[in-house]
Scaffold this active site. Structure first.
Site, short mmCIF file in Angstrom:
data_model
loop_
_atom_site.label_atom_id
_atom_site.label_comp_id
_atom_site.label_asym_id
_atom_site.label_seq_id
_atom_site.Cartn_x
_atom_site.Cartn_y
_atom_site.Cartn_z
N HIS A 223 39.01 151.74 -93.43
CA HIS A 223 38.21 151.49 -92.21
C HIS A 223 36.78 151.19 -92.67
O HIS A 223 36.55 150.21 -93.38
CB HIS A 223 38.35 152.72 -91.31
CG HIS A 223 37.81 152.59 -89.91
ND1 HIS A 223 37.34 151.41 -89.38
CD2 HIS A 223 37.66 153.52 -88.92
CE1 HIS A 223 36.94 151.62 -88.14
NE2 HIS A 223 37.12 152.89 -87.83
N HIS A 262 43.29 142.37 -91.27
CA HIS A 262 42.92 143.14 -90.09
C HIS A 262 44.16 143.39 -89.27
O HIS A 262 45.07 142.55 -89.22
CB HIS A 262 41.88 142.37 -89.25
CG HIS A 262 41.13 143.26 -88.33
ND1 HIS A 262 41.58 143.56 -87.07
CD2 HIS A 262 39.99 143.95 -88.51
CE1 HIS A 262 40.73 144.39 -86.51
NE2 HIS A 262 39.76 144.66 -87.36
N ASP A 313 33.77 143.55 -93.15
CA ASP A 313 33.25 144.26 -94.32
C ASP A 313 33.00 143.38 -95.53
O ASP A 313 32.46 143.84 -96.52
CB ASP A 313 34.22 145.39 -94.70
CG ASP A 313 34.21 146.48 -93.66
OD1 ASP A 313 33.12 146.91 -93.27
OD2 ASP A 313 35.30 146.89 -93.21
N1 COA Z 1 44.60 142.69 -99.66
C1 COA Z 1 45.84 142.36 -100.05
N2 COA Z 1 46.90 142.34 -99.22
C2 COA Z 1 46.71 142.71 -97.96
C3 COA Z 1 45.44 143.09 -97.48
C4 COA Z 1 44.37 143.07 -98.38
N3 COA Z 1 43.15 143.40 -98.00
N4 COA Z 1 45.54 143.38 -96.17
C5 COA Z 1 46.81 143.20 -95.85
N5 COA Z 1 47.53 142.81 -96.91
C6 COA Z 1 48.94 142.50 -96.95
C7 COA Z 1 49.74 143.77 -97.23
O1 COA Z 1 49.98 143.96 -98.59
C8 COA Z 1 51.00 143.49 -96.47
O2 COA Z 1 51.81 142.62 -97.21
P1 COA Z 1 53.39 142.83 -97.30
O3 COA Z 1 53.87 142.69 -95.88
O4 COA Z 1 53.82 141.77 -98.23
O5 COA Z 1 53.58 144.22 -97.82
C9 COA Z 1 50.54 142.71 -95.24
O6 COA Z 1 49.33 142.06 -95.65
C10 COA Z 1 50.27 143.60 -94.02
O7 COA Z 1 49.39 144.66 -94.43
P2 COA Z 1 49.32 146.07 -93.72
O8 COA Z 1 48.63 147.02 -94.63
O9 COA Z 1 50.68 146.47 -93.21
O10 COA Z 1 48.42 145.71 -92.49
P3 COA Z 1 47.70 146.76 -91.57
O11 COA Z 1 47.57 146.13 -90.26
O12 COA Z 1 48.34 148.10 -91.65
O13 COA Z 1 46.29 146.92 -92.31
C11 COA Z 1 44.08 146.77 -92.94
C12 COA Z 1 45.11 146.42 -91.85
C13 COA Z 1 42.70 146.40 -92.44
C14 COA Z 1 44.12 148.29 -93.20
C15 COA Z 1 44.44 146.00 -94.22
O14 COA Z 1 44.35 144.61 -94.01
C16 COA Z 1 43.59 146.42 -95.40
O15 COA Z 1 43.92 147.41 -96.09
N6 COA Z 1 42.46 145.69 -95.68
C17 COA Z 1 41.56 146.09 -96.72
C18 COA Z 1 40.63 147.17 -96.20
C19 COA Z 1 39.60 146.62 -95.28
O16 COA Z 1 38.97 145.61 -95.56
N7 COA Z 1 39.42 147.34 -94.16
C20 COA Z 1 38.41 146.97 -93.19
C21 COA Z 1 39.04 146.54 -91.92
S1 COA Z 1 37.82 145.91 -90.79
#
Ligand code: COA
Length: 376
Positions: A223, A262, A313
């Site tokens: 987050h 996201h 971010d």
């Molecule tokens: N880097 C690499 N791969 C990513 C990614 C990232 N930042 N964000 C998502 N993915 C990929 C995942 O590996 C997953 O791939 P798969 O289906 O092949 O396993 C797919 O995209 C879906 O990811 P998931 O973690 O299930 O999505 P979510 O909706 O639960 O997560 C976040 C959303 C924001 C937590 C996620 O995108 C993330 O961890 N981002 C990095 C942290 C970040 O920048 N957070 C700030 C948000 S404003």
């Protein structure tokens, strides 16, 4: 998990709300009906706070009174005993830990602490929004062995915060950039920290408790903690020429790249666009655009490879770093802004409350025979 739910409450609508709309397909963010693009262009953070709390834009007279309340020394200053608590903390305490502890402790000094009426919660929200910047800046000074800088009621929230952090007047571009950053972070629908705040508020707990919950949720790297991790990545990459090889290896290693992806946006987060522009302008002013150059290369490669796009971010840290703000203060800055949204959500929750208490799908054993301790 059964096939019916995807986990993480994805796509689950838990409540109605009038505060914030995210259109994840169009890449639009709307506060109380107004597109953030418009607010960034015409508004100030203080005005956006009014909008979030009261549901509409203020008249000139209302804005003056509201801005004055947020700027007053009575609302911005920290009780001396709270400063004593800060001074008692180990210097290595991170700014996010200090913020969580400080907000929790502030309720002990708040005259309205036990009053959950809308008027009292609004007064507490004004104080919290005014106090959070003082708290973050005071810790920054204390941990460096310096005396906290007193808030200046003549300055708006952005300029005053930067002046308290650095002990010097910031440039107009830094103030403008910071203010836009505050506007862009002010609310984001039912994100994890806001949901945490609403869950706490829904037990009819008070706004300080709700904001303490929210700060705990914001701290995590999935987050608000992501902006710090982005800057750590920039520090590891070091120069733009190293960026491509570095990120290709990270992608090959299936690493999660912070600042991308996201839960709601399927296109680029509209906030990232503004922050990229501002980080670039600030970098030009300070004569160092390398962080933005590195992030641009990272963005191009990650988007092409994974079809995930920059979020809020990715570029915010580069802008804050140009203002001389240390990396571990980036997430507290997110909180300085988001407290506006959190408090708006607490008021909305209290206005039409029902306890938030979901169910789990139990997947454990159900009829185990108890084995006495000496026979295990
Ligand atoms: N880097 C690499 N791969 C990513 C990614 C990232 N930042 N964000 C998502 N993915 C990929 C995942 O590996 C997953 O791939 P798969 O289906 O092949 O396993 C797919 O995209 C879906 O990811 P998931 O973690 O299930 O999505 P979510 O909706 O639960 O997560 C976040 C959303 C924001 C937590 C996620 O995108 C993330 O961890 N981002 C990095 C942290 C970040 O920048 N957070 C700030 C948000 S404003």
């Amino acid at each position: 998990m059964s096939g019916e739910h995807k986990g993480g409450l994805e796509d689950v609508v838990v409540s109605t709300s009038d505060i914030c709309l995210i259109d994840g397909n169009e890449g639009r963010l709307v506060y109380r009906g107004y597109d953030v693009d418009e607010l960034v262009e015409h508004s100030s953070f203080e005005e956006v706070v009014y909008l979030l709390w009261h549901g509409g834009l203020p008249t000139r007279k209302e804005l003056v009174a509201h801005t004055r309340a947020l700027a007053s020394t009575a609302n911005r200053r920290l009780p001396p005993k709270l400063l004593a608590i800060l001074r008692a903390l180990p210097r290595k305490t991170t700014p996010m830990e200090v913020l969580r502890t400080g907000v929790s402790a502030l309720s002990a000094f708040d005259p309205d602490a036990a009053d959950n009426s809308r008027d009292a919660t609004l007064r507490k929200s004004i104080r919290l929004t005014a106090q959070l910047p003082t708290l973050v800046a005071a810790w920054e000074r204390i941990r460096r062995g310096k005396t906290p800088v007193a808030p200046d009621p003549r300055l708006g929230l952005a300029a005053n915060f930067l002046a308290m952090m650095r002990g010097a007047r910031p440039s107009p571009l830094a103030v403008k950039t910071f203010d836009v950053g505050l506007i862009l972070h002010a609310d984001h629908e039912f994100n994890a920290s806001t949901f945490a705040a609403r869950v706490t508020a829904a037990t009819l707990s008070d706004v300080h408790s709700a904001i303490t919950s929210a700060i705990g949720a914001l701290k995590g790297p999935l987050h608000g903690g992501a902006n710090e991790q982005v800057m750590r990545m920039v520090e590891r990459i070091k120069t733009p020429v190293r960026a491509e090889a570095w990120i290709r290896k990270a992608l090959a290693d299936k690493a999660r790249v912070m600042g991308f992806g996201h839960r709601v946006y399927r296109v680029e987060d509209p906030r990232a666009r503004h922050l990229r522009r501002l980080a670039t302008e600030l970098g030009r002013q300070t004569g160092d655009t390398s962080a933005v150059e590195i992030l641009d290369i990272v963005a191009r490669l990650v988007s092409a490879d994974k079809h995930i796009y920059p979020n809020v971010d990715l570029y915010s840290g580069a802008a804050y770093a140009s203002m001389g703000i240390p990396t571990d203060a980036f997430t507290p800055i997110f909180a300085i802004s988001r407290v506006a949204g959190w408090t708006a959500h607490v008021m909305e929750q209290h206005a039409n409350n029902r306890l938030i208490r979901p169910r789990s799908e139990y997947t454990g054993s159900t009829h185990l025979a108890y084995v006495p301790l000496d026979r295990r």
